[in-house]
Design a protein around this motif. Structure first.
Motif, PDB file in Angstrom:
ATOM      1  N   ILE A 106       0.697  -1.082   0.091  1.00  0.00           N
ATOM      2  CA  ILE A 106      -0.125  -0.087   0.200  1.00  0.00           C
ATOM      3  C   ILE A 106       0.907   1.166   0.142  1.00  0.00           C
ATOM      4  O   ILE A 106       0.685   2.304  -0.680  1.00  0.00           O
ATOM      5  CB  ILE A 106      -0.996  -0.028   1.374  1.00  0.00           C
ATOM      6  CG1 ILE A 106      -1.953  -1.332   1.165  1.00  0.00           C
ATOM      7  CG2 ILE A 106      -1.806   1.346   1.203  1.00  0.00           C
ATOM      8  CD1 ILE A 106      -2.745  -1.273   2.302  1.00  0.00           C
ATOM      9  N   ALA A 107       1.895   1.470   0.694  1.00  0.00           N
ATOM     10  CA  ALA A 107       2.983   2.426   0.941  1.00  0.00           C
ATOM     11  C   ALA A 107       3.514   2.721  -0.484  1.00  0.00           C
ATOM     12  O   ALA A 107       3.660   4.066  -0.685  1.00  0.00           O
ATOM     13  CB  ALA A 107       3.793   2.310   2.074  1.00  0.00           C
ATOM     14  N   LEU A 108       4.005   1.686  -1.044  1.00  0.00           N
ATOM     15  CA  LEU A 108       4.922   1.972  -2.328  1.00  0.00           C
ATOM     16  C   LEU A 108       3.818   1.980  -3.606  1.00  0.00           C
ATOM     17  O   LEU A 108       4.394   2.860  -4.465  1.00  0.00           O
ATOM     18  CB  LEU A 108       5.716   0.782  -2.557  1.00  0.00           C
ATOM     19  CG  LEU A 108       6.849   0.368  -1.558  1.00  0.00           C
ATOM     20  CD1 LEU A 108       7.496  -0.611  -1.893  1.00  0.00           C
ATOM     21  CD2 LEU A 108       7.671   1.679  -1.467  1.00  0.00           C
ATOM     22  N   ARG A 109       2.830   1.522  -3.449  1.00  0.00           N
ATOM     23  CA  ARG A 109       1.900   1.588  -4.797  1.00  0.00           C
ATOM     24  C   ARG A 109       0.886   2.439  -4.768  1.00  0.00           C
ATOM     25  O   ARG A 109       0.192   3.058  -5.730  1.00  0.00           O
ATOM     26  CB  ARG A 109       1.600   0.095  -5.205  1.00  0.00           C
ATOM     27  CG  ARG A 109       2.568  -0.829  -5.395  1.00  0.00           C
ATOM     28  CD  ARG A 109       3.275  -0.468  -6.763  1.00  0.00           C
ATOM     29  NE  ARG A 109       1.945  -0.737  -7.835  1.00  0.00           N
ATOM     30  CZ  ARG A 109       1.992  -0.268  -9.016  1.00  0.00           C
ATOM     31  NH1 ARG A 109       3.069   0.497  -9.488  1.00  0.00           N
ATOM     32  NH2 ARG A 109       0.984  -0.361 -10.176  1.00  0.00           N
ATOM     33  N   LEU A 110       0.082   2.543  -3.381  1.00  0.00           N
ATOM     34  CA  LEU A 110      -1.221   3.340  -3.632  1.00  0.00           C
ATOM     35  C   LEU A 110      -1.062   4.704  -2.810  1.00  0.00           C
ATOM     36  O   LEU A 110      -2.168   5.348  -2.943  1.00  0.00           O
ATOM     37  CB  LEU A 110      -2.264   2.550  -2.766  1.00  0.00           C
ATOM     38  CG  LEU A 110      -2.422   0.843  -3.223  1.00  0.00           C
ATOM     39  CD1 LEU A 110      -3.424   0.268  -2.356  1.00  0.00           C
ATOM     40  CD2 LEU A 110      -2.796   0.698  -4.474  1.00  0.00           C
ATOM     41  N   GLY A 111      -0.086   4.891  -2.308  1.00  0.00           N
ATOM     42  CA  GLY A 111       0.073   6.405  -1.799  1.00  0.00           C
ATOM     43  C   GLY A 111      -0.298   6.611  -0.368  1.00  0.00           C
ATOM     44  O   GLY A 111      -0.879   5.789   0.218  1.00  0.00           O
ATOM     45  N   SER A 112      -0.254   8.054  -0.102  1.00  0.00           N
ATOM     46  CA  SER A 112      -0.651   8.347   1.384  1.00  0.00           C
ATOM     47  C   SER A 112      -2.097   8.091   1.635  1.00  0.00           C
ATOM     48  O   SER A 112      -2.441   7.686   2.801  1.00  0.00           O
ATOM     49  CB  SER A 112      -0.275   9.657   1.537  1.00  0.00           C
ATOM     50  OG  SER A 112      -0.865  10.743   0.706  1.00  0.00           O
ATOM     51  N   ARG A 113      -2.965   8.299   0.692  1.00  0.00           N
ATOM     52  CA  ARG A 113      -4.519   8.361   1.049  1.00  0.00           C
ATOM     53  C   ARG A 113      -4.818   6.784   1.565  1.00  0.00           C
ATOM     54  O   ARG A 113      -5.449   6.732   2.498  1.00  0.00           O
ATOM     55  CB  ARG A 113      -5.311   8.565  -0.310  1.00  0.00           C
ATOM     56  CG  ARG A 113      -6.574   8.433   0.046  1.00  0.00           C
ATOM     57  CD  ARG A 113      -7.475   8.313  -1.215  1.00  0.00           C
ATOM     58  NE  ARG A 113      -7.578   9.825  -1.954  1.00  0.00           N
ATOM     59  CZ  ARG A 113      -8.094  10.853  -1.549  1.00  0.00           C
ATOM     60  NH1 ARG A 113      -9.094  10.793  -0.783  1.00  0.00           N
ATOM     61  NH2 ARG A 113      -8.110  12.076  -2.216  1.00  0.00           N
TER      62      ARG A 113
END
Length: 250
Positions: A229-236
């Motif tokens: 999630i952190a690397l691919r989906l961003g802060s949201r």
């Protein structure tokens, strides 16, 4: 006449925002009282207060003060302690929001300076309520008052507020500052897969008796989906993932 109507409309909007922040803080504070027997629980209302002043402006701090005061009075907190804690919550949120705004903070949390700035401010501001509460308890006891049996210690207060400001605040800030977002079909599928994997780990970790797999503690299985999630989906979605981990764990 037009200027008068515009002023009335602006006042109505201010009142609505203040009432909404007050209600959100009050409900979150009541939830904290409900789960107060859990030693790991953190004050969700603290993170909401911080995020509310960051998004709306520091001038809305009275809503936090009166909501905190009402919540403590309902639960029969001694008036002196209720007033001290209400002031502590207000000062903490006001101080944190003021410092963060002075850094030209962007609520999208896409810049490293925004993430580090929020983290540092949260670590500093999280000491305010525990310090005020500790001092208030000492003064109250010296004046002959009775300290509540379930009164948290300084360490419990501090750790709880740190996690609230670091987990609840970023989640509220990121999602409410930019509620609309667009993703392609492939990105939506990736979001569903990543979040499903994370919730799948939750099921085994929190709702089964399984503690480890091949000698590896199951709690470590949270990190692969969070890393994805952190690397691919961003802060949201990172803020959403951390928020879900915390709430389900509690």
């Amino acid at each position: 006449q037009l200027k008068r109507l515009m002023r009335i409309d602006a006042d109505t909007q201010d009142l609505f925002r203040a009432s909404l922040l007050c209600l959100a803080f009050f409900v979150a504070s009541e939830l904290s009282f409900v789960f107060s027997s859990n030693p790991a629980v953190f004050p969700v209302h603290s993170g909401i207060a911080f995020a509310g002043l960051v998004l709306l402006g520091e001038q809305y701090w009275p809503g936090i003060f009166f909501a905190s005061l009402a919540s403590h009075f309902i639960h029969e907190m001694p008036p002196f302690l209720a007033l001290a804690l209400a002031l502590g919550n207000s000062i903490q949120a006001l101080t944190a929001a003021s410092i963060l705004r002075s850094f030209d903070f962007k609520p999208s949390l896409r810049r490293m300076r925004d993430i580090f700035g929020l983290t540092i401010v949260a670590l500093i501001a999280s000491t305010i309520v525990p310090t005020v509460a500790a001092g208030a308890y000492v003064v109250h006891e010296l004046l002959g008052g009775v300290i509540p049996i379930n009164a948290p210690t300084f360490d419990t207060f501090w750790i709880g507020h740190i996690f609230s400001l670091l987990i609840v605040s970023p989640f509220v800030i990121r999602w409410l500052a930019h509620p609309d977002f667009k993703r392609s079909r492939v990105e939506i599928i990736e979001i569903i897969l990543a979040m499903s994997l994370l919730f799948g780990v939750f099921v085994f970790l929190f709702f089964t008796a399984i503690e480890q797999v091949r000698g590896i503690p199951l709690v470590y299985m949270i990190f692969p989906p969070l890393l994805w999630i952190a690397l691919r989906l961003g802060s949201r979605f990172m803020t959403l993932g951390l928020f879900c981990v915390s709430m389900i764990a509690l």
